[in-house]
Design a protein around this motif. Structure first.
Motif, PDB file in Angstrom:
ATOM      1  N   GLY A 192     -10.684  34.206   8.673  1.00  0.00           N
ATOM      2  CA  GLY A 192     -11.713  33.288   8.208  1.00  0.00           C
ATOM      3  C   GLY A 192     -11.474  31.887   8.711  1.00  0.00           C
ATOM      4  O   GLY A 192     -12.406  31.166   9.037  1.00  0.00           O
ATOM      5  N   GLU A 193     -10.206  31.502   8.824  1.00  0.00           N
ATOM      6  CA  GLU A 193      -9.918  30.106   9.165  1.00  0.00           C
ATOM      7  C   GLU A 193      -8.529  29.895   9.723  1.00  0.00           C
ATOM      8  O   GLU A 193      -8.215  28.814  10.171  1.00  0.00           O
ATOM      9  N   HIS A 194      -7.679  30.934   9.693  1.00  0.00           N
ATOM     10  CA  HIS A 194      -6.300  30.744  10.156  1.00  0.00           C
ATOM     11  C   HIS A 194      -6.121  31.052  11.636  1.00  0.00           C
ATOM     12  O   HIS A 194      -5.074  30.778  12.190  1.00  0.00           O
ATOM     13  N   VAL A 225      -9.259  21.586  15.214  1.00  0.00           N
ATOM     14  CA  VAL A 225     -10.232  21.965  16.245  1.00  0.00           C
ATOM     15  C   VAL A 225      -9.751  23.230  16.960  1.00  0.00           C
ATOM     16  O   VAL A 225     -10.519  24.162  17.182  1.00  0.00           O
ATOM     17  N   GLY A 226      -8.478  23.276  17.286  1.00  0.00           N
ATOM     18  CA  GLY A 226      -7.931  24.448  17.978  1.00  0.00           C
ATOM     19  C   GLY A 226      -8.149  25.734  17.208  1.00  0.00           C
ATOM     20  O   GLY A 226      -8.467  26.778  17.778  1.00  0.00           O
ATOM     21  N   GLU A 227      -7.975  25.668  15.876  1.00  0.00           N
ATOM     22  CA  GLU A 227      -8.081  26.884  15.053  1.00  0.00           C
ATOM     23  C   GLU A 227      -9.434  26.991  14.344  1.00  0.00           C
ATOM     24  O   GLU A 227      -9.645  27.929  13.588  1.00  0.00           O
ATOM     25  N   ASN A 228     -10.323  26.033  14.536  1.00  0.00           N
ATOM     26  CA  ASN A 228     -11.583  25.981  13.780  1.00  0.00           C
ATOM     27  C   ASN A 228     -11.290  26.118  12.283  1.00  0.00           C
ATOM     28  O   ASN A 228     -11.790  27.025  11.601  1.00  0.00           O
ATOM     29  N   GLY A 246      -0.420  30.028  16.553  1.00  0.00           N
ATOM     30  CA  GLY A 246      -1.142  29.415  17.671  1.00  0.00           C
ATOM     31  C   GLY A 246      -0.330  28.409  18.460  1.00  0.00           C
ATOM     32  O   GLY A 246      -0.508  28.273  19.667  1.00  0.00           O
ATOM     33  N   ALA A 247       0.598  27.708  17.804  1.00  0.00           N
ATOM     34  CA  ALA A 247       1.357  26.655  18.493  1.00  0.00           C
ATOM     35  C   ALA A 247       2.710  27.138  19.002  1.00  0.00           C
ATOM     36  O   ALA A 247       3.515  26.351  19.489  1.00  0.00           O
ATOM     37  N   GLY A 274     -11.839  26.350  18.141  1.00  0.00           N
ATOM     38  CA  GLY A 274     -11.333  27.670  17.761  1.00  0.00           C
ATOM     39  C   GLY A 274     -10.798  28.476  18.934  1.00  0.00           C
ATOM     40  O   GLY A 274     -10.458  29.638  18.770  1.00  0.00           O
ATOM     41  N   SER A 275     -10.720  27.872  20.123  1.00  0.00           N
ATOM     42  CA  SER A 275     -10.214  28.636  21.272  1.00  0.00           C
ATOM     43  C   SER A 275      -8.692  28.575  21.359  1.00  0.00           C
ATOM     44  O   SER A 275      -8.087  29.086  22.292  1.00  0.00           O
TER      45      SER A 275
END
Lengths: 489, 489
Positions: free
Chosen positions: A434-436, A165-168, A99-100, A217-218
């Motif tokens: 699930g969370e990643h 927050v970004g990845e929930n 994500g980053a 999560g966005s």
């Protein structure tokens, strides 16, 4: 740019500019003026550190900027917008899905300087924090007063709440308490236009659209988050932690299903299989028998009396399913030892394999025995070893596929096995993460669980918030022509 | 219509067509062919029933349609799209903010025929229902198996789960368990293009954007929901219900704050003031002393032992704050009697006033004493009586302003008082609605807590999902030129 002139959704990868040397020079000048020389990185040597996260992806930024305030972030976004180049927010770089990673270069915004707790309101159970705050630092500040912040990813000693927050993000205790989205009530953010806005607030159920929920999560694709209002909760009166040792995965899985079906929801139920147990035992000895097939780490918390009653019920269920032994932590030191094995499991795997690839599928709990069997079959088929350590209570699998990238073809086999595992998860009505998060890693697999209409609706939302696609481009959605293809390195 | 041709966000009220007699004739013909004559209403007599809900707003539809399937809904939306007229979904019409009122006519879709439980999965704690299912019917089906569905609005005997999703409905037990959004995991929906899509799913934290969260509480403005995946939970092992009687509102409010701050979160804490108590006592006698200033109805639930311990702690806190008496329900019959007073409170007020107007503000719990005092001052200023019955644990106020619309100027005074109460809620960092939604009623007040940028971001999302603004137009956002004005009838 008005809505009418905006490019069509879906053309994700082509609407921003690559950074030319001239643009870069101008940008560095502007940003240095804004933030000071120390807070703008641009040499290849400095940038190398920011080209990766904890995934297996890579991408080098053109510039790394360290804002000190929301206004700084807004100014950086406006600057990027003027040159029409990508902006990627980054927490601690512990993310597992890329994500980053600045896939197409541009500016990476790092929140190291925005790491403060701005306010704690114990009476109303709220705290306001900056995105760069390390997750565990919040609980450290709260603990002496009898409170904590619930979401506890395994990386909580280094990951940031902004990244969570970004990845929930989740963690072992999501079983009872939910993931990050269940603990965040409001956000301050910078829009694609560089404006500062607020969504949600101090209360539940803010009026209008639940944009707080949408933004969590966005993965940095809709806005840049600059402030976070979180729920804080009281430390439980009592915590009981136990470890149940099983001679078969099937028995351990059935135990999980029955505990939940019984109406007893522990705070956490974690499972580790033999491969992981052996690695953990070598690294952080917790006294697990090396010939056990599976171990459940179960934690209950609440009032003294209820914890006592829950524990008795859980022990009975474990024994009914042929647990070889159930150990109850006698004190906090033993409890920490049980958890240390689990929290360091990923690291411990380094002892038995040069590299590993962790997947993150979710399945209905009742499907756990079937899916675990299929995971083993798939890895066997590709000649790969796999260990399982995961949030069993949530049905959130983390198969760790062991590999060595020096063996020709091994990386491709690993990716293929990972893809097939996610296919199995999707087939039984589960999910590909699930969370990643999705990031770069699981873009293709989005098509396993969403059809074209589903994805188009999401793209429309992205387009509405981020019309120029400058925020974290090339993420989250299948890239054109790659919807159902496997990714290739 | 491609995105590029779409009208600009914000022009809410002007982009659809009014229904002409010719259009209506054609529409009736098409819809009758699709649904059968019995399932399309169009005579003024039939339509009259659908021009109101439980708010004080009115608006007549041109046609009312009763689909039997998702495909029917998709066909109705495509039909409306062809004629470019509004579509408004309606559950049971129990909404308090005008969400189901067809402000500009068009087609109202009523879900009476789509009221089935499609699937119950006890092991994975999920159920799949149609939007027209009455809220309480789901728990009725689940109770014999030891399960229930948590969200319990006061109207749960008649309101539908689809309507609950549209408004993100709450209820007394939101304190411990959250509102509708915390109990819905996935949705099937019809888009503005008349396509069928799915968001979320069987698991927590679906990948990609959390559109499920976005759509819950979007009041029918983004899509039409046709199927709902909900969480179900085990009935608690034990429930204890008590009533604490106070001689001052201040003491009752401080009790609420201390219970929560103590770390004991009951399942529900409801407060009723003297005006409401007297009305309730006349209607559903529960033995409340008529001279009491306030009553707290407190319910704890969980395992036997923890409920017992919680109850003792709560009684001690009530007594510390000078509760005159604390009564504990001796059995289920007495418990139901305690609740009957609360659940029928709105109806009971009919005994002491020809009409009432209920507001729905939220404030931080610690601000309750101040805000309740201000509510009284504001109503006194306008010469209006007010009673308070509300979810005290959540800080979710429901002042009932009593009035008689036959007295000239009274309605205007009521609206002005309501507006000022919401202003106070906003000023102390609260919100203008806790669970009743914005609808028509609180459009203007959105500007009290959101600035232009905040509202523009929301409008962009609306525009992305619903470019022609045919879904429930004229709702949720301040209308042009009315942002900070008071609404006038």
């Amino acid at each position: 740019m008005s809505i009418a002139e905006r490019p069509t959704a879906g053309t994700t990868a082509s609407v921003y500019e690559r950074v030319t040397p001239e643009t870069k020079e101008a940008l560095v000048r502007e940003l240095t003026q804004l933030l000071g020389m120390r807070h703008v990185l641009h040499s290849p040597y400095d940038l190398a550190l920011y080209e990766y996260d904890a995934s297996i992806e890579r991408g080098r930024p053109d510039i790394v900027a360290f804002p000190a305030s929301t206004e700084d972030v807004a100014a950086i976004v406006k600057c990027a917008r003027r040159y029409h180049i990508p902006v990627v927010p980054r927490g601690a770089g512990t993310g597992l899905s890329g994500g980053a990673i600045p896939r197409y270069g541009g500016i990476v915004i790092v929140f190291t300087r925005m790491n403060q707790i701005l306010e704690i309101d114990y009476e109303n159970l709220r705290a306001v924090v900056q995105p760069g705050l390390v997750n565990l630092h919040l609980s450290h500040a709260l603990n002496p007063h009898g409170f904590y912040y619930v979401p506890d990813p395994s990386s909580q000693r280094s990951c940031t709440i902004g990244g969570n927050v970004g990845e929930n993000a989740g963690g072992p205790h999501t079983l009872l308490y939910g993931v990050t989205t269940n603990h965040v009530l409001g956000l301050e953010l910078v829009t694609a236009e560089g404006e500062i806005a607020e969504v949600g607030g101090w209360t539940y159920d803010a009026p209008g659209y639940d944009l707080t929920g949408l933004l969590i999560g966005s993965e940095g694709t809709l806005c840049i988050i600059t402030k976070i209002i979180v729920r804080i909760v009281h430390l439980p009166e009592a915590v009981k932690t136990m470890v149940a040792i099983f001679d078969s995965m099937q028995d351990a899985s059935n135990t999980v299903t029955e505990i939940i079906a019984h109406g007893v929801i522990p705070a956490a139920i974690e499972m580790m299989d033999q491969v992981i147990l052996q690695a953990v035992e070598a690294d952080t000895p917790a006294g697990y028998p090396l010939d056990a097939a599976a171990v459940l780490l179960i934690e209950t918390e609440g009032l003294y009396e209820s914890v006592e009653e829950q524990q008795q019920q859980i022990v009975a269920i474990c024994e009914k399913h042929r647990a070889r032994q159930v150990r109850i932590a006698a004190n906090e030191i033993e409890r920490q030892r049980f958890w240390a094995g689990r929290k360091n499991a990923f690291g411990a795997v380094g002892r038995i394999s040069p590299e590993f690839y962790v997947q993150d599928g979710v399945v209905p709990r009742t499907q756990l025995p079937y899916v675990l069997r299929r995971v083993n079959e798939i890895c066997q088929h590709y000649g790969l070893r796999v260990g399982n350590v995961f949030h069993a209570g949530d049905g959130n699998l983390h198969p760790l596929i062991l590999f060595d990238s020096h063996i020709p073809g091994e990386v491709e086999r690993v990716r293929q096995a990972g893809h097939e595992i996610l296919q199995v998860c999707a087939d039984v009505g589960g999910s590909i993460t699930g969370e990643h998060g999705v990031g770069i890693e699981k873009q293709a697999e989005m098509a396993l669980i969403f059809n074209d209409t589903d994805l188009r609706v999401m793209q429309q939302v992205r387009h509405a918030c981020n019309p120029d696609q400058l925020f974290n481009p090339g993420k989250l959605f299948p890239l054109p022509g790659r919807c159902v293809d496997m990714k290739q390195l």
